[in-house]
Design a protein around this motif. Structure first.
Motif, PDB file in Angstrom:
ATOM      1  N   THR A  19      -6.668  -2.000  -7.678  1.00 13.04           N
ATOM      2  CA  THR A  19      -5.919  -1.312  -6.621  1.00 13.04           C
ATOM      3  C   THR A  19      -6.927  -0.702  -5.640  1.00 13.04           C
ATOM      4  N   ARG A  20      -6.782  -1.075  -4.395  1.00  7.37           N
ATOM      5  CA  ARG A  20      -7.760  -0.643  -3.393  1.00  7.37           C
ATOM      6  C   ARG A  20      -7.401   0.721  -2.812  1.00  7.37           C
ATOM      7  N   ILE A  21      -8.380   1.331  -2.180  1.00  8.39           N
ATOM      8  CA  ILE A  21      -8.177   2.638  -1.539  1.00  8.39           C
ATOM      9  C   ILE A  21      -8.416   2.483  -0.044  1.00  8.39           C
ATOM     10  N   VAL A  22      -7.404   2.822   0.736  1.00  8.77           N
ATOM     11  CA  VAL A  22      -7.492   2.782   2.196  1.00  8.77           C
ATOM     12  C   VAL A  22      -7.512   4.225   2.690  1.00  8.77           C
ATOM     13  N   VAL A  23      -8.447   4.551   3.568  1.00  2.92           N
ATOM     14  CA  VAL A  23      -8.478   5.910   4.120  1.00  2.92           C
ATOM     15  C   VAL A  23      -8.250   5.844   5.628  1.00  2.92           C
ATOM     16  N   THR A  24      -7.600   6.885   6.164  1.00  2.00           N
ATOM     17  CA  THR A  24      -7.126   6.787   7.547  1.00  2.00           C
ATOM     18  C   THR A  24      -7.053   8.105   8.312  1.00  2.00           C
ATOM     19  N   SER A  25      -7.758   9.110   7.957  1.00  3.67           N
ATOM     20  CA  SER A  25      -7.531  10.399   8.615  1.00  3.67           C
ATOM     21  C   SER A  25      -8.646  10.753   9.596  1.00  3.67           C
ATOM     22  N   ASP A  26      -8.357  10.655  10.885  1.00  2.00           N
ATOM     23  CA  ASP A  26      -9.293  11.104  11.925  1.00  2.00           C
ATOM     24  C   ASP A  26     -10.691  10.526  11.750  1.00  2.00           C
ATOM     25  N   ALA A  41       2.720   6.211  -8.682  1.00  2.00           N
ATOM     26  CA  ALA A  41       2.528   4.894  -8.054  1.00  2.00           C
ATOM     27  C   ALA A  41       2.258   3.830  -9.104  1.00  2.00           C
ATOM     28  N   ILE A  42       1.352   4.107 -10.006  1.00  2.00           N
ATOM     29  CA  ILE A  42       0.999   3.107 -11.019  1.00  2.00           C
ATOM     30  C   ILE A  42       2.125   2.970 -12.047  1.00  2.00           C
ATOM     31  N   ASP A  43       2.802   4.080 -12.296  1.00  2.00           N
ATOM     32  CA  ASP A  43       3.956   4.024 -13.193  1.00  2.00           C
ATOM     33  C   ASP A  43       5.026   3.085 -12.627  1.00  2.00           C
ATOM     34  N   VAL A  44       5.250   3.180 -11.343  1.00  2.00           N
ATOM     35  CA  VAL A  44       6.290   2.363 -10.706  1.00  2.00           C
ATOM     36  C   VAL A  44       5.821   0.926 -10.473  1.00  2.00           C
ATOM     37  N   THR A  63       0.855  -1.193   0.000  1.00  2.19           N
ATOM     38  CA  THR A  63       0.000   0.000   0.000  1.00  2.19           C
ATOM     39  C   THR A  63       0.886   1.236   0.000  1.00  2.19           C
ATOM     40  N   LEU A  64       0.742   2.079  -1.006  1.00  2.00           N
ATOM     41  CA  LEU A  64       1.561   3.295  -1.087  1.00  2.00           C
ATOM     42  C   LEU A  64       0.781   4.486  -0.537  1.00  2.00           C
ATOM     43  N   LEU A  65       1.473   5.304   0.231  1.00  2.00           N
ATOM     44  CA  LEU A  65       0.871   6.501   0.827  1.00  2.00           C
ATOM     45  C   LEU A  65       0.978   7.638  -0.186  1.00  2.00           C
ATOM     46  N   ILE A  66      -0.143   8.235  -0.565  1.00  2.76           N
ATOM     47  CA  ILE A  66      -0.115   9.114  -1.744  1.00  2.76           C
ATOM     48  C   ILE A  66      -0.378  10.583  -1.433  1.00  2.76           C
ATOM     49  N   LEU A  90      -0.648  -2.831  -8.361  1.00  2.82           N
ATOM     50  CA  LEU A  90      -0.445  -2.216  -7.042  1.00  2.82           C
ATOM     51  C   LEU A  90      -1.595  -2.608  -6.108  1.00  2.82           C
ATOM     52  N   GLY A  91      -1.231  -3.038  -4.897  1.00  6.40           N
ATOM     53  CA  GLY A  91      -2.243  -3.524  -3.959  1.00  6.40           C
ATOM     54  C   GLY A  91      -3.214  -2.447  -3.539  1.00  6.40           C
ATOM     55  N   ALA A  92      -2.684  -1.334  -3.046  1.00  6.55           N
ATOM     56  CA  ALA A  92      -3.583  -0.306  -2.527  1.00  6.55           C
ATOM     57  C   ALA A  92      -2.848   1.021  -2.426  1.00  6.55           C
ATOM     58  N   VAL A  93      -3.632   2.070  -2.326  1.00  6.24           N
ATOM     59  CA  VAL A  93      -3.099   3.390  -1.992  1.00  6.24           C
ATOM     60  C   VAL A  93      -3.770   3.847  -0.707  1.00  6.24           C
ATOM     61  N   ARG A  94      -3.060   4.667   0.043  1.00 10.22           N
ATOM     62  CA  ARG A  94      -3.627   5.178   1.286  1.00 10.22           C
ATOM     63  C   ARG A  94      -3.716   6.694   1.231  1.00 10.22           C
ATOM     64  N   ILE A  95      -4.879   7.227   1.642  1.00 14.61           N
ATOM     65  CA  ILE A  95      -5.085   8.672   1.748  1.00 14.61           C
ATOM     66  C   ILE A  95      -5.240   8.989   3.234  1.00 14.61           C
ATOM     67  N   ASP A  96      -4.411   9.912   3.729  1.00 10.41           N
ATOM     68  CA  ASP A  96      -4.344  10.173   5.174  1.00 10.41           C
ATOM     69  C   ASP A  96      -4.642  11.629   5.533  1.00 10.41           C
TER      70      ASP A  96
END
Lengths: 452, 452
Positions: free
Chosen positions: A290-297, A253-256, A238-241, A261-267
């Motif tokens: 590619t999944r989206i993980v969210v994590t902010s408050d 992220a997708i270029d690399v 999971t890459l933090l974007i 890619l498993g997932a991206v995280r938005i924080d």
């Protein structure tokens, strides 16, 4: 999330550390006074209950039960502890000798871990001599008050998240040891994994994680950081974007990593808007999986607000480990009955504090049952003294936890998880509404010795 | 209160237990990726700070510093922990070997424990290689976020109580290990004693206690209970007078103990009204020196409301250990500078997250000073990068805590207590107003390399 290991959840093993001084001083001085007066040997029944749920909550969740069993097993006074008590003059020599030999030889019954509860539910019933039962008060209440507060918040969040996975990641926001217990309580109440390694090590809870902004900032470029992470963790990571520009980060992220890619995280930022934008961008780049993980408050309200957004998992920190505004329960440990004399065969006398209405309590050794309607939906918490009505015999809520000093109620965490799901599932649907309200079912009392 | 022992407060001794897994999984996976990319060896500066105080609070209180030193010293990976990490596949063999040898060899500077702080204050600065500093994040934040939240609440309560003694008695309302740390934080911020025996054992904090309602209920009569307690504890003890009828209990208490009775405790009801009534009754009975202790659901507002009441001591539980509505701080651990390359002599590059305004931060290794006006009253928190202006050289706030891996900043708790009193005493008087407001002094930034 990287490599959440679904390790088998084992029964917790007691830790070696003594829990005996996790105790208020007055427990030991009361013990001393009662040993002198002889009342210490009266058979006593202590009950853990709460007079009310936290404001607006529809149900509580019993958690910490398994930890109480560990704490009682490890409630042994070590020599350095006894020396310190002597040095401080906390208690006299007779009491110190009694403490040196202390082992709990009584019984504990209680709600199964994960079970829902309501005002007046007799969550735990501790029986033994006054002496052996009174000194467990502080440790038992600490554990149940903390863990149940976390579980109650976690249950609301898990209900709001529905089928989407929930990750507990609040360790940095609470006491380092409380964090481990919080991960355990959250897992019981429906979370799927934790960031806390100790919780994995100690309780077998699946652990997971992504990366922090520091990792991106450490490298000369975001591309360099993403490349390093993928080289190490693989494309499933999971890459933090959101360290610099989110749109740019998704492209990089997708270029690399490619579309695998498993997932991206938005924080940070407006998660609703960003989730839609990032999903669209990922899809345009062919990264449909590619999944989206969210994590902010996040809290239960924010999770509910994201229900229609293209979010695949939630990480919850602060609001989980602080009980989402209710960091403790108001459980108390009250003497509800005791022998008329120190004779073990003396009849039990119900007792209760009388002054000041709000803190008054009900005496007597209690049973509890959840009465279901014809559709199997809970309609009342029934709490009674005396014989159990036949109609409630199959819905009694107490399990044997300790019998004659022996732990008999230890169970795998998975059992508590399943119990919670089943228990919450039996409540009226309004239980999982997030708005404030009264307890979702009433508590009814059946008093005295009436036969039913 | 019974026999509060003013034991000498000693420097905390590190506990033997490893703190290494009190860590989020991503710290170790970031470590692995950085070890592979080589970036792990870049010199790094991490900073602990908070972007804001809890809503309405005028100042924060740095607490937990001494516990951080213990945690860093005990941050060692044991064989069972390493085996578990291997078994779970958390990190690869190279990383496991690196962890097996882990000792922090860098430096930590920070605000002295007990010092007040403000938004942007660089509370702690951790320097070392990225690898050795990044994995301390979770443990350091857990400790500081918890302990500082408790200390901030305790400081407001102690200020509201003025000269009257304050007893911490919240153990049963919070996690059993958090309770011990809470007692420590409360003591630093002005409390006088704790009910928690472990806090006495571990940190030398004075312990104290009275009796519970259960003790009265255990005996056949209130008179019997009071007699038993006085037989055991002496006439200087504190009798709990609200189990049945308060007026009756006061009569019985003085009848049994005589006017030499140490104190009575009221734990329910209208404390203001009861305190006046009980004081009058005690005086009529000639017990002019018998003190009144109150303990029912107190917070800083209730304490302030009792300022004119004849109360001699306050016992505070729930609201203290839950931070009086703010159970955590929002401290973060951010990379603020790192070497341009892995060469230890490479120049430091300031770094900071850029996206999403609210979570943006300021790069660069920082100093901090509290600027006082001509009367010695604080007027600004000054935070800067680059050289320190001469006018601020005497008011710098950082102490050396760890130098080249060696703990150098350990101190007795009494020093932190005195520092807090001094620090709070320098703030404008409005700091201790209980109403909500902005931070009582502003934070000013001095950026860059300007010479002053």
């Amino acid at each position: 999330m990287d490599a959440a290991q679904e390790s088998p959840v084992q029964a917790p093993t007691p830790t070696a550390a003594s829990t005996a001084l996790l105790t208020d001083r007055y427990e030991l001085t009361m013990l001393q006074a009662a040993l002198r007066s002889g009342a210490a040997h009266r058979h006593s029944v202590f009950e853990v209950f709460t007079r009310r749920l936290p404001e607006g909550r529809r149900y509580g969740v019993a958690a910490g039960t398994g930890r109480v069993l560990d704490a009682v097993e490890n409630f042994r006074f070590t020599t350095p502890q006894l020396d310190w008590l002597a040095d401080q003059g906390v208690v006299d020599d007779d009491t110190l000798r009694w403490l040196a030999d202390y082992r709990f030889t009584g019984s504990i019954r209680g709600y199964g871990e994960g079970e829902c509860y309501f005002p007046g539910s007799p969550l735990m019933v501790v029986e033994g001599s006054f002496a052996e039962a009174v000194i467990l008060e502080t440790a038992i209440l600490s554990i149940l008050n903390h863990d149940s507060a976390i579980a109650a918040a976690a249950s609301r969040m898990a209900a709001a998240a529905g089928e989407r996975p929930m990750i507990e990641m609040g360790a940095r926001r609470t006491h380092e040891a409380a964090a481990v217990s919080a991960a355990r309580a959250a897992y019981i109440a429906g979370f799927n994994a934790t960031s806390d390694l100790q919780a994995g090590f100690q309780y077998g809870i699946p652990t997971t994680g992504t990366a922090a902004h520091a990792f991106t900032l450490l490298h000369d470029t975001e591309r360099g950081a993403f490349t390093a992470q993928i080289d190490s963790m693989g494309r499933g990571t999971t890459l933090l974007i959101d360290t610099y520009d989110v749109g740019e980060a998704v492209r990089t992220a997708i270029d690399v990593a490619g579309p695998e890619l498993g997932a991206v995280r938005i924080d940070s930022g407006d998660l609703l808007m960003l989730a839609h934008r990032v999903r669209r961008q990922l899809d345009e780049l062919g990264a449909h999986k590619t999944r989206i993980v969210v994590t902010s408050d996040l809290d239960e309200y924010a999770i509910a607000a994201l229900a229609a957004a293209p979010v695949d998992a939630y990480g919850v920190g602060t609001s989980l480990v602080t009980g989402s505004g209710q960091p403790t329960c108001s459980m108390v440990y009250k003497l509800v009955a005791r022998g008329a004399s120190a004779d073990p065969d003396a009849p039990l006398v119900p007792v209760a504090k009388r002054s000041a209405g709000a803190k008054a309590s009900r005496g007597g050794r209690k049973w509890a049952a959840r009465r279901l309607d014809a559709e199997g939906v809970a309609e009342a918490e029934v709490v009674g003294t005396g014989p159990v009505p036949d109609s409630l015999r199959d819905s009694l809520l107490h399990r044997d936890l300790i019998r004659a000093g022996e732990v008999v109620g230890r169970e795998p965490l998975g059992d508590a998880r399943r119990r919670h799901l089943r228990s919450r599932g039996q409540l009226p649907l309004s239980a999982t509404q997030l708005s404030k309200g009264d307890p979702v079912i009433p508590t009814e009392y059946v008093e005295g010795r009436t036969e039913h």
